[in-house]
Design an enzyme around this catalytic site. Structure first.
Site, PDB file in Angstrom:
ATOM      1  N   SER A 205     -30.542 -30.190  29.843  1.00 59.72           N
ATOM      2  CA  SER A 205     -30.409 -29.562  31.167  1.00 59.72           C
ATOM      3  C   SER A 205     -31.659 -28.875  31.700  1.00 59.72           C
ATOM      4  O   SER A 205     -31.679 -28.446  32.853  1.00 59.72           O
ATOM      5  CB  SER A 205     -29.259 -28.545  31.147  1.00 59.72           C
ATOM      6  OG  SER A 205     -28.026 -29.206  31.254  1.00 59.72           O
TER       7      SER A 205
ATOM      8  N   SER B 141     -28.281 -29.732  34.142  1.00 58.76           N
ATOM      9  CA  SER B 141     -27.614 -28.801  35.015  1.00 58.76           C
ATOM     10  C   SER B 141     -28.545 -27.786  35.684  1.00 58.76           C
ATOM     11  O   SER B 141     -28.142 -27.130  36.644  1.00 58.76           O
ATOM     12  CB  SER B 141     -26.545 -28.043  34.222  1.00 58.76           C
ATOM     13  OG  SER B 141     -27.137 -27.250  33.221  1.00 58.76           O
TER      14      SER B 141
ATOM     15  N   LYS C 150     -32.026 -19.293  36.539  1.00 54.63           N
ATOM     16  CA  LYS C 150     -30.782 -20.061  36.621  1.00 54.63           C
ATOM     17  C   LYS C 150     -29.586 -19.106  36.670  1.00 54.63           C
ATOM     18  O   LYS C 150     -29.588 -18.069  35.980  1.00 54.63           O
ATOM     19  CB  LYS C 150     -30.678 -20.993  35.407  1.00 54.63           C
ATOM     20  CG  LYS C 150     -29.527 -21.992  35.473  1.00 54.63           C
ATOM     21  CD  LYS C 150     -29.581 -22.923  34.260  1.00 54.63           C
ATOM     22  CE  LYS C 150     -28.462 -23.958  34.294  1.00 54.63           C
ATOM     23  NZ  LYS C 150     -28.499 -24.864  33.138  1.00 54.63           N
TER      24      LYS C 150
END
Lengths: 489, 94
Positions: A175, A151, A76
């Site tokens: 997330s 996210s 990420k």
């Protein structure tokens, strides 16, 4: 079946037997990225495969005995990677090149993992759809008209589209788990303190935790073992030993007591999601697990509590983006105060600004007790609910999300509706315990449904064992998203 | 709960966040809606005990030793403007 479809344990097996090389595996992953990422946009940055990069070189010198040796992974884009741009999904950090790597990245490298690229995300991890990326939304590999969750939407979509073998995400209010559920993959949020956050761009420091997104439960255990453990660079990480979970996944379910909270099966829960989770509970019951209704009465306070605490912490954490030390600086301003205001106006997107405003308000004079103070009180009550429930049961099972993946744009202009996407996942962050989402079915229009298994503090072992037992009885995790098959010979 | 444009402006000043008139209107509306939905918390009885931490907390200590860290050049690598080994900012006094 292409090499990029393999799990970590399958790929590791192939590499160690000499069936194929890490280079061939990585090549297959890169070829598939070239085929589908223009549609999915899981990646913010893809590292070139044609020339050796520092990561690949270090990987070759890595731990030859590790199961991660030569395995292509995606990270990420809020996790710092030395000399590789780390945008955090924001214009503010569009050109930020970290001079150091996060501890989780260093650990993956030490085990020989190959960094394929950095995955797209909601700006500063604020969002549940990845539409708040400053660059481009990520699309769901099961249906490109749908959001992948957020996210960590890029990390989930990269795994679901088989554009990597496994990935890392971060989870502040769901997330990792919510996008895992939306994309039909496994997502684990470890206990607060299990995994070092050194090098993770901070959003809400009392909630943030890094964890894996993988194709099955065994891979989640493998990734967890590598990234977990004490780190002197993060004083919230704990010294407790990390159990060897990946070799201990088989467990008799007859001594497992599952708690089912009514509060998580009420209004707002989609009928197909409920049916999927109820059917999954039947599967575990058939394996001998006992189920019991548990009460979590503070649940209605969850959303308000989370969004006050997370935004309050964010308003403080994001104060560092002032245009001085790193990141974007406005060229407009003539004096220092104007530079701060213009830099932050131009550098932050709408959701980041909204959360900074909300958090600043909640902490401001006259409102602190009314909002932040009350939220802390509710947080204590939520934790106490779970402490009491875990006296009676070993795990608590709920849906991960109230609905399957929604359409792009559906909730973008209604922040409150977007916030409700996190309703079942936030408690694990507020109270700090571990939770995992595993695929447990599909809606009538082919969208994945996720089941959440929550467990006692530092007892990742049990939730992974329960998730593994479920996975052994079902094949939901083996279904492939349409966009993972494109170009497959 | 109604957040006025003036309150929005005040909070934006506290947050060092430049906002325009359109954003001011929007934040006034959205923050009002969001905070109204958070009114559930107001029903909580005042309680003496509150917690500021999550998980199982303890305080790890370490020796106060100097260890390697970023060099000055590395620390300045991402600076929007730097000069003579320092971060450069607009003039702060005349």
């Amino acid at each position: 079946m292409s090499l990029n479809h393999l799990t970590i344990h399958e790929a590791s097996d192939g590499i160690s037997k000499g069936t194929f090389s890490s280079a061939e595996l990585t090549q297959a992953v890169h070829q598939h990225i070239a085929r589908v990422d223009a549609t999915v946009h899981a990646y913010q940055t893809v590292l070139p495969n044609a020339r050796p990069n520092t990561y690949a070189l270090r990987a070759n010198a890595g731990n030859a005995t590790s199961v991660l040796q030569g395995i292509p992974v995606a990270i990420k884009d809020n996790i710092c990677t030395e000399n590789v741009v780390t945008t955090c999904g924001s214009r503010m950090l569009e050109n930020f090149v970290p001079p150091y790597s996060a501890t989780v990245m260093t650990r993956l490298e030490d085990h020989g993992a190959v960094l394929v690229g950095k995955t797209n995300m909601d700006e500063f991890a604020m969002g549940s759809s990845t539409e708040h990326s400053a660059f481009e939304p990520t699309r769901n590999p099961w249906d490109p008209q749908r959001i992948p969750g957020g996210s960590s939407g890029g990390s989930a979509a990269a795994v679901a589209a088989h554009e990597c073998i496994a990935s890392l995400g971060s989870d502040t209010g769901g997330s990792i788990r919510q996008p895992a559920a939306c994309c039909g993959v496994v997502g684990l949020k470890p206990t607060y303190g299990r995994v070092s956050r050194y090098g993770l761009v901070a959003y809400a420091s009392s909630l943030d935790q890094i964890g894996p997104l993988t194709k099955d439960v065994t891979d989640a255990a493998i990734m967890f073992e590598v990234i977990a453990g004490y780190d002197s660079h993060d004083s919230t990480s704990v010294t407790m030993p990390v159990p060897e979970i990946s070799r201990s996944l088989h467990r008799d379910m007859t001594d497992i007591r599952i708690g089912i909270p009514d509060e998580y099966f009420g209004d707002g829960l989609d009928a197909e999601v409920e049916a999927g989770v109820r059917a999954a509970l039947e599967v575990l019951s058939a394996r001998g697990a006992k189920t019991k209704v548990v009460s979590l009465p503070a649940t209605p306070y969850g959303i308000a509590t989370y969004y006050l605490i997370a935004t309050a912490e964010a308003s403080s954490n994001l104060a560092r983006y002032d245009g001085v030390k790193y990141g974007y600086r406005s060229a407009e301003a003539q004096d220092l105060m104007e530079m701060y205001r213009q830099t932050r106006r131009e550098g932050f997107g709408a959701e980041a600004k909204r959360r900074i405003m909300l958090g600043t308000y909640a902490l401001s004079a006259g409102y602190y007790d009314e909002y932040y103070g009350k939220a802390q009180q509710a947080r204590t009550m939520i934790r106490a609910d779970f402490e009491a429930a875990f006296q009676e049961v070993d795990v608590i099972i709920t849906p991960t999300t109230p609905t399957p993946a929604f359409r792009l744009g559906e909730k973008l202009n209604d922040p409150l509706q977007m916030y409700l996407s996190d309703i079942y996942t936030i408690s694990a962050n507020l109270a700090g315990f571990p939770a995992i989402s595993v695929p447990c079915g599909f809606s009538h229009d082919g969208l994945p449904i996720g089941m959440q298994v929550m467990g006692r503090w530092f007892d990742e072992l049990t939730i992974l064992q329960v998730a593994f037992a479920f996975e052994q009885e079902t094949n939901w995790h083996l279904r492939r998203a349409p966009l993972s098959e494109v170009g497959d010979a | 709960m109604n957040i006025s444009n003036e309150e929005v402006e005040h909070v934006a000043t506290l947050a060092r966040l430049g906002i325009d008139e359109t954003e001011k209107e929007l934040f006034s509306l959205q923050l009002s809606q969001i905070l109204t939905s958070f009114d559930t918390l107001k029903h909580l009885e005042p309680q003496t005990q509150s917690s500021l931490c999550s998980g199982s907390m303890y305080e790890p200590f370490r020796e106060d030793e100097i260890v390697p860290s970023l060099s000055r050049d590395q620390a300045l690598l991402n600076a929007p403007e730097a000069e003579a080994g320092h971060f450069q900012v607009p003039k702060i006094m005349d």
